[in-house]
Design a protein around this motif. Structure first.
Motif, PDB file in Angstrom:
ATOM      1  N   ALA A 170       0.799  -1.254  -0.196  1.00 40.46           N
ATOM      2  CA  ALA A 170       0.027  -0.023   0.287  1.00 40.46           C
ATOM      3  C   ALA A 170       0.175   1.327  -0.531  1.00 40.46           C
ATOM      4  O   ALA A 170       0.433   2.029  -0.788  1.00 40.46           O
ATOM      5  CB  ALA A 170      -1.106   0.030   1.267  1.00 40.46           C
ATOM      6  N   GLY A 171       1.625   1.401   0.512  1.00 39.44           N
ATOM      7  CA  GLY A 171       2.695   2.279   0.888  1.00 39.44           C
ATOM      8  C   GLY A 171       2.935   3.322   1.969  1.00 39.44           C
ATOM      9  O   GLY A 171       1.997   2.506   3.056  1.00 39.44           O
ATOM     10  N   ARG A 172       3.749   3.922   2.198  1.00 40.98           N
ATOM     11  CA  ARG A 172       3.968   5.101   3.212  1.00 40.98           C
ATOM     12  C   ARG A 172       2.834   5.561   3.664  1.00 40.98           C
ATOM     13  O   ARG A 172       2.490   5.785   4.397  1.00 40.98           O
ATOM     14  CB  ARG A 172       5.166   6.151   3.124  1.00 40.98           C
ATOM     15  N   THR A 173       2.214   5.905   2.962  1.00 37.16           N
ATOM     16  CA  THR A 173       1.077   6.905   3.608  1.00 37.16           C
ATOM     17  C   THR A 173      -0.857   6.497   4.184  1.00 37.16           C
ATOM     18  O   THR A 173      -1.198   6.880   4.556  1.00 37.16           O
ATOM     19  CB  THR A 173       0.190   7.487   1.577  1.00 37.16           C
ATOM     20  N   ILE A 174      -0.431   5.294   4.156  1.00 41.12           N
ATOM     21  CA  ILE A 174      -1.234   4.254   4.438  1.00 41.12           C
ATOM     22  C   ILE A 174      -0.785   3.013   5.998  1.00 41.12           C
ATOM     23  O   ILE A 174      -1.029   3.272   6.197  1.00 41.12           O
ATOM     24  CB  ILE A 174      -1.590   3.223   3.292  1.00 41.12           C
ATOM     25  N   ALA A 175       0.225   3.403   5.591  1.00 42.93           N
ATOM     26  CA  ALA A 175       1.586   2.810   6.467  1.00 42.93           C
ATOM     27  C   ALA A 175       1.380   3.504   7.835  1.00 42.93           C
ATOM     28  O   ALA A 175       1.361   2.867   8.844  1.00 42.93           O
ATOM     29  CB  ALA A 175       3.009   2.185   5.844  1.00 42.93           C
ATOM     30  N   LYS A 176       1.386   4.402   7.687  1.00 41.03           N
ATOM     31  CA  LYS A 176       1.648   5.294   9.086  1.00 41.03           C
ATOM     32  C   LYS A 176      -0.091   5.356   9.687  1.00 41.03           C
ATOM     33  O   LYS A 176       0.434   4.310  10.876  1.00 41.03           O
ATOM     34  CB  LYS A 176       2.280   7.603   8.813  1.00 41.03           C
ATOM     35  N   PRO A 177      -0.728   5.723   9.456  1.00 43.46           N
ATOM     36  CA  PRO A 177      -2.424   5.783  10.198  1.00 43.46           C
ATOM     37  C   PRO A 177      -2.305   4.179  10.491  1.00 43.46           C
ATOM     38  O   PRO A 177      -3.050   3.732  11.805  1.00 43.46           O
ATOM     39  CB  PRO A 177      -3.275   5.821   9.837  1.00 43.46           C
ATOM     40  N   ALA A 178      -1.744   3.442   9.775  1.00 37.99           N
ATOM     41  CA  ALA A 178      -2.288   1.534   9.757  1.00 37.99           C
ATOM     42  C   ALA A 178      -1.200   1.382  11.050  1.00 37.99           C
ATOM     43  O   ALA A 178      -1.754   0.471  12.191  1.00 37.99           O
ATOM     44  CB  ALA A 178      -2.142   1.039   8.833  1.00 37.99           C
ATOM     45  N   LEU A 179      -0.099   1.664  11.062  1.00 31.01           N
ATOM     46  CA  LEU A 179       1.044   1.373  12.636  1.00 31.01           C
ATOM     47  C   LEU A 179       0.324   2.070  13.469  1.00 31.01           C
ATOM     48  O   LEU A 179       0.543   1.230  14.900  1.00 31.01           O
ATOM     49  CB  LEU A 179       2.460   1.554  11.892  1.00 31.01           C
ATOM     50  N   GLU A 180      -0.325   3.197  13.483  1.00 30.67           N
ATOM     51  CA  GLU A 180      -0.262   3.940  15.083  1.00 30.67           C
ATOM     52  C   GLU A 180      -1.617   2.866  15.139  1.00 30.67           C
ATOM     53  O   GLU A 180      -2.228   3.086  16.491  1.00 30.67           O
ATOM     54  CB  GLU A 180      -0.971   4.732  14.061  1.00 30.67           C
ATOM     55  N   VAL A 181      -2.268   3.200  14.814  1.00 36.98           N
ATOM     56  CA  VAL A 181      -3.259   1.705  15.014  1.00 36.98           C
ATOM     57  C   VAL A 181      -3.377   0.872  15.404  1.00 36.98           C
ATOM     58  O   VAL A 181      -3.319   0.062  15.756  1.00 36.98           O
ATOM     59  CB  VAL A 181      -5.262   2.168  13.955  1.00 36.98           C
ATOM     60  N   LEU A 182      -2.324   0.243  14.654  1.00 36.20           N
ATOM     61  CA  LEU A 182      -1.659  -1.391  15.162  1.00 36.20           C
ATOM     62  C   LEU A 182      -1.026  -1.154  16.520  1.00 36.20           C
ATOM     63  O   LEU A 182      -1.548  -1.617  16.960  1.00 36.20           O
ATOM     64  CB  LEU A 182      -0.716  -2.000  13.976  1.00 36.20           C
ATOM     65  N   GLU A 183      -0.483  -0.313  16.941  1.00 37.82           N
ATOM     66  CA  GLU A 183       0.428   0.006  18.283  1.00 37.82           C
ATOM     67  C   GLU A 183      -0.433   0.121  18.970  1.00 37.82           C
ATOM     68  O   GLU A 183      -0.804   0.003  20.512  1.00 37.82           O
ATOM     69  CB  GLU A 183       1.347   0.673  18.212  1.00 37.82           C
ATOM     70  N   MET A 184      -1.728   1.334  19.073  1.00 41.55           N
ATOM     71  CA  MET A 184      -2.937   1.566  19.930  1.00 41.55           C
ATOM     72  C   MET A 184      -3.475  -0.103  20.445  1.00 41.55           C
ATOM     73  O   MET A 184      -3.639  -0.126  21.509  1.00 41.55           O
ATOM     74  CB  MET A 184      -3.846   2.145  19.224  1.00 41.55           C
ATOM     75  N   ALA A 185      -3.353  -0.665  19.365  1.00 43.01           N
ATOM     76  CA  ALA A 185      -4.616  -1.953  19.374  1.00 43.01           C
ATOM     77  C   ALA A 185      -3.693  -2.725  20.277  1.00 43.01           C
ATOM     78  O   ALA A 185      -4.411  -3.842  21.059  1.00 43.01           O
ATOM     79  CB  ALA A 185      -4.980  -2.598  18.497  1.00 43.01           C
ATOM     80  N   LEU A 186      -2.354  -2.588  20.373  1.00 38.39           N
ATOM     81  CA  LEU A 186      -1.354  -3.853  20.597  1.00 38.39           C
ATOM     82  C   LEU A 186      -1.067  -3.133  22.042  1.00 38.39           C
ATOM     83  O   LEU A 186      -0.478  -3.822  23.479  1.00 38.39           O
ATOM     84  CB  LEU A 186      -0.040  -4.067  20.688  1.00 38.39           C
ATOM     85  N   ASP A 187      -1.142  -2.017  23.151  1.00 40.49           N
ATOM     86  CA  ASP A 187      -0.863  -1.351  23.746  1.00 40.49           C
ATOM     87  C   ASP A 187      -1.719  -1.873  25.530  1.00 40.49           C
ATOM     88  O   ASP A 187      -2.836  -1.952  25.043  1.00 40.49           O
ATOM     89  CB  ASP A 187      -1.028  -0.083  23.588  1.00 40.49           C
ATOM     90  N   PRO A 188      -1.058  -2.358  25.946  1.00 40.68           N
ATOM     91  CA  PRO A 188      -1.534  -2.964  27.110  1.00 40.68           C
ATOM     92  C   PRO A 188      -2.436  -1.996  28.059  1.00 40.68           C
ATOM     93  O   PRO A 188      -3.734  -2.370  28.317  1.00 40.68           O
ATOM     94  CB  PRO A 188      -1.019  -3.499  27.788  1.00 40.68           C
ATOM     95  N   LEU A 239     -10.647  -0.430  16.941  1.00 36.07           N
ATOM     96  CA  LEU A 239      -8.972  -1.029  16.502  1.00 36.07           C
ATOM     97  C   LEU A 239      -8.650  -2.267  15.474  1.00 36.07           C
ATOM     98  O   LEU A 239      -8.556  -1.687  13.946  1.00 36.07           O
ATOM     99  CB  LEU A 239      -8.577  -0.311  18.024  1.00 36.07           C
ATOM    100  N   MET A 240      -9.401  -3.070  15.700  1.00 40.73           N
ATOM    101  CA  MET A 240      -9.038  -4.169  15.404  1.00 40.73           C
ATOM    102  C   MET A 240      -9.928  -4.505  13.911  1.00 40.73           C
ATOM    103  O   MET A 240      -9.826  -5.392  13.002  1.00 40.73           O
ATOM    104  CB  MET A 240      -9.280  -5.039  16.087  1.00 40.73           C
ATOM    105  N   ALA A 241     -11.177  -4.278  14.178  1.00 38.27           N
ATOM    106  CA  ALA A 241     -12.023  -4.038  13.133  1.00 38.27           C
ATOM    107  C   ALA A 241     -11.462  -2.577  12.218  1.00 38.27           C
ATOM    108  O   ALA A 241     -11.962  -2.971  10.535  1.00 38.27           O
ATOM    109  CB  ALA A 241     -13.807  -3.258  13.757  1.00 38.27           C
ATOM    110  N   ALA A 242     -10.777  -1.332  12.377  1.00 36.11           N
ATOM    111  CA  ALA A 242     -10.289  -0.787  10.831  1.00 36.11           C
ATOM    112  C   ALA A 242      -9.022  -2.090   9.986  1.00 36.11           C
ATOM    113  O   ALA A 242      -8.827  -2.100   9.400  1.00 36.11           O
ATOM    114  CB  ALA A 242      -9.498   0.417  12.308  1.00 36.11           C
ATOM    115  N   LEU A 243      -8.426  -2.227  11.555  1.00 33.13           N
ATOM    116  CA  LEU A 243      -7.279  -2.935  10.220  1.00 33.13           C
ATOM    117  C   LEU A 243      -8.174  -4.247   9.586  1.00 33.13           C
ATOM    118  O   LEU A 243      -6.870  -4.303   8.679  1.00 33.13           O
ATOM    119  CB  LEU A 243      -6.281  -4.403  11.406  1.00 33.13           C
ATOM    120  N   ALA A 244      -9.210  -5.391  10.304  1.00 30.29           N
ATOM    121  CA  ALA A 244      -9.604  -6.220   9.002  1.00 30.29           C
ATOM    122  C   ALA A 244     -10.130  -5.515   7.937  1.00 30.29           C
ATOM    123  O   ALA A 244      -9.734  -5.826   6.986  1.00 30.29           O
ATOM    124  CB  ALA A 244     -10.894  -6.322  10.514  1.00 30.29           C
ATOM    125  N   TYR A 245     -10.550  -4.439   7.794  1.00 33.36           N
ATOM    126  CA  TYR A 245     -11.099  -3.530   6.602  1.00 33.36           C
ATOM    127  C   TYR A 245      -9.995  -3.379   5.999  1.00 33.36           C
ATOM    128  O   TYR A 245      -9.885  -3.583   4.762  1.00 33.36           O
ATOM    129  CB  TYR A 245     -11.631  -2.039   7.630  1.00 33.36           C
TER     130      TYR A 245
END
Length: 124
Positions: free
Chosen positions: A35-53, A63-69
């Protein structure tokens, strides 16, 4: 039945949702490289927030629903379509980030930025 019964049931349901919706980071990373850097930035922020305890359960679920999409190849604009393929994914990711922005910490943002720079190193 009393209120504590329903609250206990909610906690069990929340735990089951999180356990059954485990994140496969490798699949997400493969999609982000395509997908590229433009999509990767918010996706990684969503991923990291979802993984944060410290992220609350209800926030993690959305957040997981957005990643599933993001992972779904056939969505509003299928990912293989040139130019628009990832635009709906970008909107979903940025929308969920803005909704839950109060849970974004500098540490989460820094972890996402490190992963982003590892995936897409800057060329000098």
């Amino acid at each position: 039945m009393n209120d504590s019964y329903y609250k206990d049931k909610e906690k069990i349901y929340d735990a089951e949702v999180l356990e059954s919706s485990s994140l496969d980071e490798n699949i997400i990373i493969k999609i982000l490289i395509r997908a590229g850097r433009t999509i990767a930035k918010p996706a990684l922020e969503v991923l990291e927030m979802a993984l944060d305890p410290f992220t609350p359960t209800q926030v993690r679920v959305s957040l997981m629903a957005a990643l599933a999409y993001l992972i779904m190849p056939f969505d509003l604009f299928p990912d293989f379509m040139p130019l628009v393929g990832y635009s709906d994914d970008f909107v979903a990711l940025t929308a969920v980030l803005s909704i839950w922005s109060r849970y974004m910490t500098p540490a989460i943002r820094a972890r996402a930025e490190r992963k982003l720079n590892k995936l897409f190193p800057f060329v000098k």
